[in-house]
Design a protein around this motif. Structure first.
Motif, PDB file in Angstrom:
ATOM      1  N   VAL A  52       0.861  -1.189   0.000  1.00 25.89           N
ATOM      2  CA  VAL A  52       0.000   0.000   0.000  1.00 25.89           C
ATOM      3  C   VAL A  52       0.895   1.236   0.000  1.00 25.89           C
ATOM      4  CG1 VAL A  52      -1.697   1.326   1.338  1.00 25.89           C
ATOM      5  CG2 VAL A  52      -1.836  -1.165   1.284  1.00 25.89           C
ATOM      6  N   ASN A  53       0.617   2.168  -0.879  1.00 22.48           N
ATOM      7  CA  ASN A  53       1.350   3.428  -0.921  1.00 22.48           C
ATOM      8  C   ASN A  53       0.721   4.367   0.108  1.00 22.48           C
ATOM      9  OD1 ASN A  53       2.946   5.616  -1.620  1.00 22.48           O
ATOM     10  ND2 ASN A  53       1.762   6.096  -3.456  1.00 22.48           N
ATOM     11  N   SER A  54       1.244   4.326   1.332  1.00 20.29           N
ATOM     12  CA  SER A  54       0.668   5.138   2.401  1.00 20.29           C
ATOM     13  C   SER A  54       1.542   6.350   2.683  1.00 20.29           C
ATOM     14  CB  SER A  54       0.483   4.305   3.676  1.00 20.29           C
ATOM     15  OG  SER A  54       1.721   3.783   4.102  1.00 20.29           O
ATOM     16  N   ILE A  55       0.885   7.475   2.971  1.00 15.77           N
ATOM     17  CA  ILE A  55       1.571   8.723   3.294  1.00 15.77           C
ATOM     18  C   ILE A  55       0.926   9.284   4.551  1.00 15.77           C
ATOM     19  CG2 ILE A  55       2.136  11.052   2.511  1.00 15.77           C
ATOM     20  CD1 ILE A  55       1.912  10.040  -0.371  1.00 15.77           C
ATOM     21  N   PHE A  56       1.754   9.709   5.496  1.00 17.00           N
ATOM     22  CA  PHE A  56       1.261  10.248   6.758  1.00 17.00           C
ATOM     23  C   PHE A  56       1.361  11.766   6.726  1.00 17.00           C
ATOM     24  CE2 PHE A  56       1.154  11.278  11.243  1.00 17.00           C
ATOM     25  CZ  PHE A  56       0.219  10.379  11.735  1.00 17.00           C
ATOM     26  N   ALA A  57       0.283  12.452   7.096  1.00 14.30           N
ATOM     27  CA  ALA A  57       0.253  13.914   7.110  1.00 14.30           C
ATOM     28  C   ALA A  57       0.438  14.424   8.530  1.00 14.30           C
ATOM     29  CB  ALA A  57      -1.079  14.413   6.547  1.00 14.30           C
ATOM     30  N   ILE A  58       1.412  15.327   8.692  1.00 15.90           N
ATOM     31  CA  ILE A  58       1.687  15.915   9.999  1.00 15.90           C
ATOM     32  C   ILE A  58       2.439  17.232   9.784  1.00 15.90           C
ATOM     33  CG2 ILE A  58       3.851  14.640  10.283  1.00 15.90           C
ATOM     34  CD1 ILE A  58       3.053  14.394  13.307  1.00 15.90           C
ATOM     35  N   SER A  59       2.265  18.155  10.703  1.00 19.18           N
ATOM     36  CA  SER A  59       2.936  19.447  10.618  1.00 19.18           C
ATOM     37  C   SER A  59       4.448  19.271  10.690  1.00 19.18           C
ATOM     38  CB  SER A  59       2.468  20.347  11.764  1.00 19.18           C
ATOM     39  OG  SER A  59       3.233  21.536  11.794  1.00 19.18           O
ATOM     40  N   LYS A  60       5.161  19.995   9.844  1.00 19.88           N
ATOM     41  CA  LYS A  60       6.622  19.900   9.817  1.00 19.88           C
ATOM     42  C   LYS A  60       7.241  20.395  11.122  1.00 19.88           C
ATOM     43  CE  LYS A  60       9.469  19.800   5.833  1.00 19.88           C
ATOM     44  NZ  LYS A  60       9.714  20.274   4.515  1.00 19.88           N
ATOM     45  N   SER A  61       6.533  21.240  11.845  1.00 21.04           N
ATOM     46  CA  SER A  61       7.051  21.755  13.113  1.00 21.04           C
ATOM     47  C   SER A  61       6.790  20.804  14.282  1.00 21.04           C
ATOM     48  CB  SER A  61       6.448  23.137  13.416  1.00 21.04           C
ATOM     49  OG  SER A  61       5.047  23.016  13.576  1.00 21.04           O
ATOM     50  N   SER A  62       6.100  19.720  14.033  1.00 24.36           N
ATOM     51  CA  SER A  62       5.802  18.746  15.081  1.00 24.36           C
ATOM     52  C   SER A  62       7.058  17.977  15.480  1.00 24.36           C
ATOM     53  CB  SER A  62       4.740  17.750  14.599  1.00 24.36           C
ATOM     54  OG  SER A  62       4.658  16.655  15.488  1.00 24.36           O
ATOM     55  N   PRO A  63       7.224  17.700  16.769  1.00 24.61           N
ATOM     56  CA  PRO A  63       8.339  16.856  17.196  1.00 24.61           C
ATOM     57  C   PRO A  63       8.238  15.429  16.626  1.00 24.61           C
ATOM     58  CG  PRO A  63       7.189  17.803  19.108  1.00 24.61           C
ATOM     59  CD  PRO A  63       6.436  18.203  17.880  1.00 24.61           C
ATOM     60  N   ASP A  64       7.043  15.018  16.209  1.00 22.59           N
ATOM     61  CA  ASP A  64       6.837  13.676  15.654  1.00 22.59           C
ATOM     62  C   ASP A  64       7.132  13.579  14.155  1.00 22.59           C
ATOM     63  OD1 ASP A  64       6.040  12.618  18.103  1.00 22.59           O
ATOM     64  OD2 ASP A  64       3.933  13.121  17.756  1.00 22.59           O
ATOM     65  N   TYR A  65       7.383  14.710  13.491  1.00 23.89           N
ATOM     66  CA  TYR A  65       7.577  14.701  12.040  1.00 23.89           C
ATOM     67  C   TYR A  65       8.735  13.790  11.634  1.00 23.89           C
ATOM     68  CZ  TYR A  65       7.954  16.322   7.225  1.00 23.89           C
ATOM     69  OH  TYR A  65       7.992  16.369   5.840  1.00 23.89           O
ATOM     70  N   LYS A  66       9.884  13.955  12.259  1.00 22.18           N
ATOM     71  CA  LYS A  66      11.062  13.149  11.909  1.00 22.18           C
ATOM     72  C   LYS A  66      10.820  11.671  12.218  1.00 22.18           C
ATOM     73  CE  LYS A  66      14.638  16.643  12.204  1.00 22.18           C
ATOM     74  NZ  LYS A  66      15.835  17.098  12.901  1.00 22.18           N
ATOM     75  N   LYS A  67      10.171  11.408  13.345  1.00 16.07           N
ATOM     76  CA  LYS A  67       9.875  10.017  13.717  1.00 16.07           C
ATOM     77  C   LYS A  67       9.012   9.355  12.648  1.00 16.07           C
ATOM     78  CE  LYS A  67       6.531   9.080  16.644  1.00 16.07           C
ATOM     79  NZ  LYS A  67       5.686   8.863  17.823  1.00 16.07           N
ATOM     80  N   MET A  68       7.990  10.067  12.182  1.00 12.53           N
ATOM     81  CA  MET A  68       7.096   9.499  11.172  1.00 12.53           C
ATOM     82  C   MET A  68       7.815   9.346   9.828  1.00 12.53           C
ATOM     83  SD  MET A  68       4.606   8.850  13.031  1.00 12.53           S
ATOM     84  CE  MET A  68       3.585   8.151  11.766  1.00 12.53           C
ATOM     85  N   ALA A  69       8.721  10.275   9.508  1.00 11.09           N
ATOM     86  CA  ALA A  69       9.478  10.195   8.258  1.00 11.09           C
ATOM     87  C   ALA A  69      10.430   9.001   8.265  1.00 11.09           C
ATOM     88  CB  ALA A  69      10.243  11.492   8.026  1.00 11.09           C
ATOM     89  N   GLN A  70      10.859   8.560   9.440  1.00 13.56           N
ATOM     90  CA  GLN A  70      11.708   7.367   9.528  1.00 13.56           C
ATOM     91  C   GLN A  70      10.895   6.093   9.311  1.00 13.56           C
ATOM     92  OE1 GLN A  70      13.556   7.899  13.368  1.00 13.56           O
ATOM     93  NE2 GLN A  70      15.223   9.111  12.509  1.00 13.56           N
ATOM     94  N   ILE A  71       9.597   6.177   9.546  1.00 12.89           N
ATOM     95  CA  ILE A  71       8.718   5.021   9.363  1.00 12.89           C
ATOM     96  C   ILE A  71       8.331   4.860   7.894  1.00 12.89           C
ATOM     97  CG2 ILE A  71       6.435   4.069   9.907  1.00 12.89           C
ATOM     98  CD1 ILE A  71       6.726   5.527  12.656  1.00 12.89           C
ATOM     99  N   GLY A  72       7.987   5.983   7.240  1.00 10.40           N
ATOM    100  CA  GLY A  72       7.532   5.934   5.854  1.00 10.40           C
ATOM    101  C   GLY A  72       7.405   7.329   5.268  1.00 10.40           C
TER     102      GLY A  72
END
Length: 141
Positions: A52-72
């Motif tokens: 599945v081509n999944s993309i997660f949407a989150i604010s770039k200023s969020s502390p979780d942004y980098k964590k989510m980018a490491q996942i997918g």
């Protein structure tokens, strides 16, 4: 043409033209605008092992942004590309009612978390249509 009619027209135009050029099938997921850590993140992690081509949407200023980018794959919440993805995605899933729209062309899934004790009809009814689904913990569903 009123505001709602214009919004529907723009959505359908962007979806039709966008899908001609952007042929990737996309599942767009999110939790809160500025934080992950809910059902959207859990499903996003799970989908990484699926076709599945999944993309997660989150604010770039969020502390979780980098964590989510490491996942997918990640897109900045409320960016122009995020809004484009809302128009062309096959499935839009969120643990929040963020951008759950009334257009019927996209499967939209509200990732209900926990058991709801309050009346939520005023929030859910405006988004409800034949392609709007709620994942709940009830036996019937």
């Amino acid at each position: 043409m009123n505001k709602d009619s214009l919004k529907i027209y723009l959505f359908k135009t962007i979806r039709t033209i966008g899908r001609v050029f952007y042929k990737k099938h996309v599942w767009l997921l999110s939790d809160r605008e500025s934080a992950a850590g809910d059902n959207g993140e859990a499903l996003f992690k799970y989908l990484q092992s699926k076709d599945v081509n999944s993309i997660f949407a989150i604010s770039k200023s969020s502390p979780d942004y980098k964590k989510m980018a490491q996942i997918g794959k990640v897109v900045e919440y409320d960016s122009l590309f995020y809004k484009f993805l809302l128009c062309v995605c096959d499935v839009h899933l969120s643990s929040q009612m963020i951008h759950m729209e009334t257009h019927r062309e996209t499967f939209q899934v509200f990732l209900q978390h926990g058991v709801t004790m309050d009346d939520m009809h005023s929030m859910i009814n405006p988004a409800s249509h034949e392609n709007f689904y709620i994942v709940v913990s009830g036996r019937q569903e």
